[in-house]
Design a protein around this motif. Sequence first.
Motif, PDB file in Angstrom:
ATOM      1  N   THR A  45       0.831  -1.197   0.000  1.00 26.91           N
ATOM      2  CA  THR A  45       0.000   0.000   0.000  1.00 26.91           C
ATOM      3  C   THR A  45       0.867   1.249   0.000  1.00 26.91           C
ATOM      4  N   GLN A  46       1.943   1.233   0.761  1.00 27.33           N
ATOM      5  CA  GLN A  46       2.842   2.381   0.808  1.00 27.33           C
ATOM      6  C   GLN A  46       3.481   2.608  -0.562  1.00 27.33           C
ATOM      7  N   TYR A  47       3.896   1.520  -1.207  1.00 26.93           N
ATOM      8  CA  TYR A  47       4.514   1.619  -2.535  1.00 26.93           C
ATOM      9  C   TYR A  47       3.516   2.196  -3.541  1.00 26.93           C
ATOM     10  N   LEU A  48       2.285   1.686  -3.534  1.00 25.07           N
ATOM     11  CA  LEU A  48       1.274   2.168  -4.480  1.00 25.07           C
ATOM     12  C   LEU A  48       0.928   3.630  -4.222  1.00 25.07           C
ATOM     13  N   ASN A  49       0.911   4.013  -2.959  1.00 28.07           N
ATOM     14  CA  ASN A  49       0.604   5.404  -2.620  1.00 28.07           C
ATOM     15  C   ASN A  49       1.661   6.348  -3.198  1.00 28.07           C
ATOM     16  N   GLU A  50       2.927   5.943  -3.082  1.00 30.37           N
ATOM     17  CA  GLU A  50       4.012   6.777  -3.612  1.00 30.37           C
ATOM     18  C   GLU A  50       3.992   6.817  -5.144  1.00 30.37           C
ATOM     19  N   LEU A  51       3.751   5.658  -5.760  1.00 33.17           N
ATOM     20  CA  LEU A  51       3.723   5.601  -7.225  1.00 33.17           C
ATOM     21  C   LEU A  51       2.542   6.400  -7.777  1.00 33.17           C
ATOM     22  N   THR A  52       1.386   6.281  -7.121  1.00 33.65           N
ATOM     23  CA  THR A  52       0.211   7.045  -7.554  1.00 33.65           C
ATOM     24  C   THR A  52       0.449   8.539  -7.379  1.00 33.65           C
ATOM     25  N   GLY A  53       1.146   8.913  -6.310  1.00 36.59           N
ATOM     26  CA  GLY A  53       1.457  10.314  -6.075  1.00 36.59           C
ATOM     27  C   GLY A  53       2.315  10.899  -7.191  1.00 36.59           C
ATOM     28  N   LYS A  54       3.271  10.118  -7.689  1.00 35.04           N
ATOM     29  CA  LYS A  54       4.123  10.590  -8.795  1.00 35.04           C
ATOM     30  C   LYS A  54       3.296  10.842 -10.052  1.00 35.04           C
ATOM     31  N   LEU A  55       2.394   9.920 -10.362  1.00 34.80           N
ATOM     32  CA  LEU A  55       1.556  10.118 -11.549  1.00 34.80           C
ATOM     33  C   LEU A  55       0.586  11.272 -11.357  1.00 34.80           C
ATOM     34  N   HIS A  56       0.107  11.430 -10.133  1.00 39.54           N
ATOM     35  CA  HIS A  56      -0.810  12.542  -9.844  1.00 39.54           C
ATOM     36  C   HIS A  56      -0.123  13.877 -10.115  1.00 39.54           C
ATOM     37  N   GLN A  57       1.115  13.996  -9.674  1.00 40.73           N
ATOM     38  CA  GLN A  57       1.850  15.240  -9.903  1.00 40.73           C
ATOM     39  C   GLN A  57       2.075  15.462 -11.389  1.00 40.73           C
ATOM     40  N   ALA A  58       2.369  14.387 -12.128  1.00 40.03           N
ATOM     41  CA  ALA A  58       2.609  14.512 -13.560  1.00 40.03           C
ATOM     42  C   ALA A  58       1.357  14.966 -14.299  1.00 40.03           C
ATOM     43  N   ILE A  59       0.204  14.503 -13.851  1.00 40.26           N
ATOM     44  CA  ILE A  59      -1.044  14.836 -14.535  1.00 40.26           C
ATOM     45  C   ILE A  59      -1.533  16.226 -14.184  1.00 40.26           C
ATOM     46  N   TYR A  60      -1.477  16.558 -12.911  1.00 42.22           N
ATOM     47  CA  TYR A  60      -2.200  17.742 -12.449  1.00 42.22           C
ATOM     48  C   TYR A  60      -1.341  18.977 -12.214  1.00 42.22           C
ATOM     49  N   LYS A  61      -0.040  18.904 -12.447  1.00 45.78           N
ATOM     50  CA  LYS A  61       0.771  20.080 -12.155  1.00 45.78           C
ATOM     51  C   LYS A  61       0.424  21.250 -13.088  1.00 45.78           C
ATOM     52  N   ASN A  62      -0.054  20.972 -14.304  1.00 49.15           N
ATOM     53  CA  ASN A  62      -0.452  22.057 -15.209  1.00 49.15           C
ATOM     54  C   ASN A  62      -1.897  21.912 -15.656  1.00 49.15           C
ATOM     55  N   LYS A  63      -2.697  21.262 -14.839  1.00 45.14           N
ATOM     56  CA  LYS A  63      -4.057  20.965 -15.277  1.00 45.14           C
ATOM     57  C   LYS A  63      -5.041  21.245 -14.170  1.00 45.14           C
ATOM     58  N   LYS A  64      -6.238  21.708 -14.508  1.00 42.09           N
ATOM     59  CA  LYS A  64      -7.263  21.970 -13.510  1.00 42.09           C
ATOM     60  C   LYS A  64      -7.761  20.666 -12.905  1.00 42.09           C
ATOM     61  N   GLU A  65      -8.185  20.740 -11.642  1.00 41.75           N
ATOM     62  CA  GLU A  65      -8.704  19.552 -10.958  1.00 41.75           C
ATOM     63  C   GLU A  65      -9.964  19.063 -11.657  1.00 41.75           C
ATOM     64  N   ARG A  66     -10.071  17.756 -11.850  1.00 37.50           N
ATOM     65  CA  ARG A  66     -11.272  17.189 -12.473  1.00 37.50           C
ATOM     66  C   ARG A  66     -12.463  17.351 -11.536  1.00 37.50           C
ATOM     67  N   THR A  67     -13.565  17.787 -12.114  1.00 39.61           N
ATOM     68  CA  THR A  67     -14.759  17.970 -11.295  1.00 39.61           C
ATOM     69  C   THR A  67     -15.276  16.642 -10.770  1.00 39.61           C
ATOM     70  N   GLY A  68     -14.981  15.537 -11.506  1.00 39.48           N
ATOM     71  CA  GLY A  68     -15.452  14.228 -11.071  1.00 39.48           C
ATOM     72  C   GLY A  68     -14.792  13.752  -9.796  1.00 39.48           C
ATOM     73  N   ARG A  69     -13.659  14.360  -9.458  1.00 43.08           N
ATOM     74  CA  ARG A  69     -12.949  13.969  -8.235  1.00 43.08           C
ATOM     75  C   ARG A  69     -13.806  14.219  -7.004  1.00 43.08           C
ATOM     76  N   PHE A  70     -14.584  15.276  -7.035  1.00 42.21           N
ATOM     77  CA  PHE A  70     -15.437  15.614  -5.896  1.00 42.21           C
ATOM     78  C   PHE A  70     -16.481  14.518  -5.659  1.00 42.21           C
ATOM     79  N   GLY A  71     -17.154  14.110  -6.748  1.00 45.33           N
ATOM     80  CA  GLY A  71     -18.160  13.053  -6.614  1.00 45.33           C
ATOM     81  C   GLY A  71     -17.551  11.724  -6.229  1.00 45.33           C
ATOM     82  N   GLN A  72     -16.351  11.456  -6.769  1.00 47.57           N
ATOM     83  CA  GLN A  72     -15.670  10.201  -6.458  1.00 47.57           C
ATOM     84  C   GLN A  72     -15.366  10.093  -4.961  1.00 47.57           C
ATOM     85  N   PHE A  73     -15.058  11.222  -4.364  1.00 48.57           N
ATOM     86  CA  PHE A  73     -14.756  11.217  -2.925  1.00 48.57           C
ATOM     87  C   PHE A  73     -15.959  10.740  -2.124  1.00 48.57           C
ATOM     88  N   TRP A  74     -17.154  11.260  -2.453  1.00 47.27           N
ATOM     89  CA  TRP A  74     -18.344  10.910  -1.672  1.00 47.27           C
ATOM     90  C   TRP A  74     -18.887   9.528  -2.030  1.00 47.27           C
TER      91      TRP A  74
END
Length: 318
Positions: A52-81
């Motif tokens: 789980t720790q490994y996946l969390n770190e790997l997902t974090g790297k991809l998250h930074q690559a995707i969202y550093k120059n991009k607006k947050e997806r509106t679907g993220r809000f619904g996904q949370f709930w």
Amino acid sequence: MREAVFLRQNADKWRLYEAEPAKDPDELAARFIELTDDLSFARTFYPESPTTQYLNELTGKLHQAIYKNKKERTGRFGQFWRRELPLLVARSHRQLAWALVFFLIATGIGTLSAAYDDTFVRVILGDQYVNQTLHNIERGDPMAVYKSAGKTSMFLYITANNIFVALRTFAMGALLSFGTAYALFTNGLMLGAFQYFFVAKGLGIQSALTIWIHGTLEISAIVLAGGAGFVMGNSILFPGTFSRTESFRRGARDGLKLAIGLVPIFVVAGFLEGFVTRHTEMPLGVSLLIIGSSFCFIVWYFILYPIRVQRLAANSRS
């Protein structure tokens, strides 16, 4: 699914994602979605595992690559709930259950103390509140305290105060869970004394039908905030295979998500207390409908729905 099988099915894919950059944004997004699914599954079934720790770190790297120059997806809000918070609630059911048990015991102590000591209610609720309520009872309007301020100002004040109380109850979990236990104990003690005060005056049913219009959501959310505090506090006491610092970081993050997830409930509870509870003349059926609906929502969203989401996640991997 056993963790060894989960690793065997996905290890090559994770190593590929880590070693070779995606060819285009679409592929990067697809990889990120797959990894978040893997991470959610791992958090649910192997929360203390290095996987789980490994996946969390790997997902974090991809998250930074995707969202550093991009607006947050509106679907993220619904996904949370819809998914993230319910899965987190499912993983935290034990701590939430302990918070409920502890709160009920404190409420029982408060009730018994009020029953056997006439001065206890004044010690807990204060002379001013007790005297004002006794005066309201003599006037024939025992619930008049809920009509003593403007609707909007009452709604805003109560909502802000309840959110503060909940966040404080959660934050006190950092004191090895003892702070949260103390907060739950004092709140339970107050509820028991408060409710017995009306029962002793022969107003038990009338007060319950009024107070629990907003109290069903409000008290439930306080108890859930206590569960969030236990999640954080227990991460320090029982770090498992993680270092104590890393375990606390994870516990604090999960507990904070749980606490933030309660904010809409406090807003609705504050609205009911500010705009609805004051109508003490409302028909019995309407009062029961509001109380029953609130209770059913709490049971559904914090017990039944998380179990269902967790089972669906497990079935999708088996």
